[in-house]
Design a protein around this motif. Sequence first.
Motif, short mmCIF file in Angstrom:
data_model
loop_
_atom_site.label_atom_id
_atom_site.label_comp_id
_atom_site.label_asym_id
_atom_site.label_seq_id
_atom_site.Cartn_x
_atom_site.Cartn_y
_atom_site.Cartn_z
N SER A 160 29.19 27.19 110.31
CA SER A 160 28.26 27.02 109.19
C SER A 160 27.10 26.08 109.50
N VAL A 200 25.38 24.44 101.94
CA VAL A 200 26.56 24.86 102.69
C VAL A 200 27.49 23.67 102.93
N GLU A 204 31.31 23.58 101.68
CA GLU A 204 32.37 23.50 102.68
C GLU A 204 33.20 22.22 102.52
N VAL A 365 22.64 34.01 108.06
CA VAL A 365 23.67 33.43 107.19
C VAL A 365 25.00 34.16 107.41
N ALA A 369 27.51 31.57 109.27
CA ALA A 369 28.53 31.15 108.31
C ALA A 369 29.53 32.27 108.04
N THR A 408 34.69 31.14 103.11
CA THR A 408 33.54 31.87 103.65
C THR A 408 32.76 32.66 102.61
N THR A 411 30.66 30.27 100.62
CA THR A 411 29.60 29.70 101.45
C THR A 411 28.46 30.69 101.65
N ALA A 415 24.75 30.04 100.26
CA ALA A 415 23.68 29.94 101.25
C ALA A 415 22.61 30.99 101.01
#
Length: 424
Positions: A160, A200, A204, A365, A369, A408, A411, A415
């Motif tokens: 990420s 992010v 996370e 992205v 990520a 994930t 995220t 993002a």
Amino acid sequence: MLASLTTVWSVGTVLRDDVVPVAALVALLVVAYRHPRRAVEAGVAVLAAGVVLLAGALSPDAAGETVGELWPVVAFLAAILVVAQLCDRAGLFTAAGGLLRGGGPVRLLTVAFLLAAAVTAVLSLDATVVLLTPVVVAAARDAGVSARPAAYACLRMANSASLLLPVSNLTNLLALPSLGAEVSGFAGFAATMAPVLLVVLVVEYAGLRLLFRRELAASPRPAAAPAPPLPVVPVVVVTAMLAGFAITSPWGLDPWWVAAAAALVLAVWARTRGLAGVRDVVLAAHAEFALFVLALGVVVAALAPGVVGDVVAASVPGDTSWAGLLAVAVVATVAANLFTNLSATLLVVPLVAPLGDAAVLAALVGLNAGSGLTVAGSLANLLWRRTLTAAGEETSLREFHRVSLLLTPVTVLAATTTLWAVTR
């Protein structure tokens, strides 16, 4: 008779254009998963590319163009691997581990999380999973707490946090030629992706705190002797290298020149200190992995015009609205976890490039990520598991995917939404 000949010709065309490149890609992915001896890795890479060329799935001229586009990226990879390895031999990562000492498991997670993000951004994700992870595990053992939260922080940041700089991940470097002048430069790329990375990091970190809340409630034991001080020369060289990326970017100088200069300075310094010889530097460059990346580029170039490329192209949206960018990120995420993110970058980025910079960044992205979704999504995931095992820590595929499947998607969504807001 004519119908039979037509059928045979059609079957031959399918074999040449689809079956051979797919088989070659599978061979390369098996090598990536198995991580055999260097000679085997190099041999399979050359063989896979050779079969594609001999079968006529890709012309020699097209293969030459692909290699010409990839070699600066491969040169950067070799140079940055040397820099990271020499920093490790000089004790940079061990010294950085001193920051992890003292305090409880929450502090250990927090510092490991920030260190992993910084190492990934500056020295690439391989340095995080291979060199920093063992240091984090050792610090956790020293504190008498579970190494899992901090180790997973390294894994998550390896994928990420590679969104921040063009040099943080090979996927970014591969995508740079498809970006406009305002974004493809070091400063422009970082300025655009910094808000994305900030979101992010929040997502996370909050997710790791929640998922490992039981381990983070443990009581630590007193820290052992402090770690040695940071080695001055590696810190100065790495800082100068980062500044060099920013300074030379407006001139159009490829990052590999700066990384190579840093590697040369560190190699000479390490030789005078008895830390590494010429052979050590050559091995640190991992020439066989460079061959692997070049062969992968040739194979994917042959694969793109076929059925696989058609399926991916049909999945790409026609606009860069919020939903469009999210669709691009999802397509890139799925492709990364099917073919690994390096292969997926070569396949997806040229298809979304006509939509503009926002679409290419949305693809990154998913490729960065999003590649943390499964163990197959990124070579970093595979290297992290091997590194963890070598450090005496085991993690099951079930736990890996429990963490990745919960973090994930959130995220990638956060993002992409931030990227859409930034690029409107």
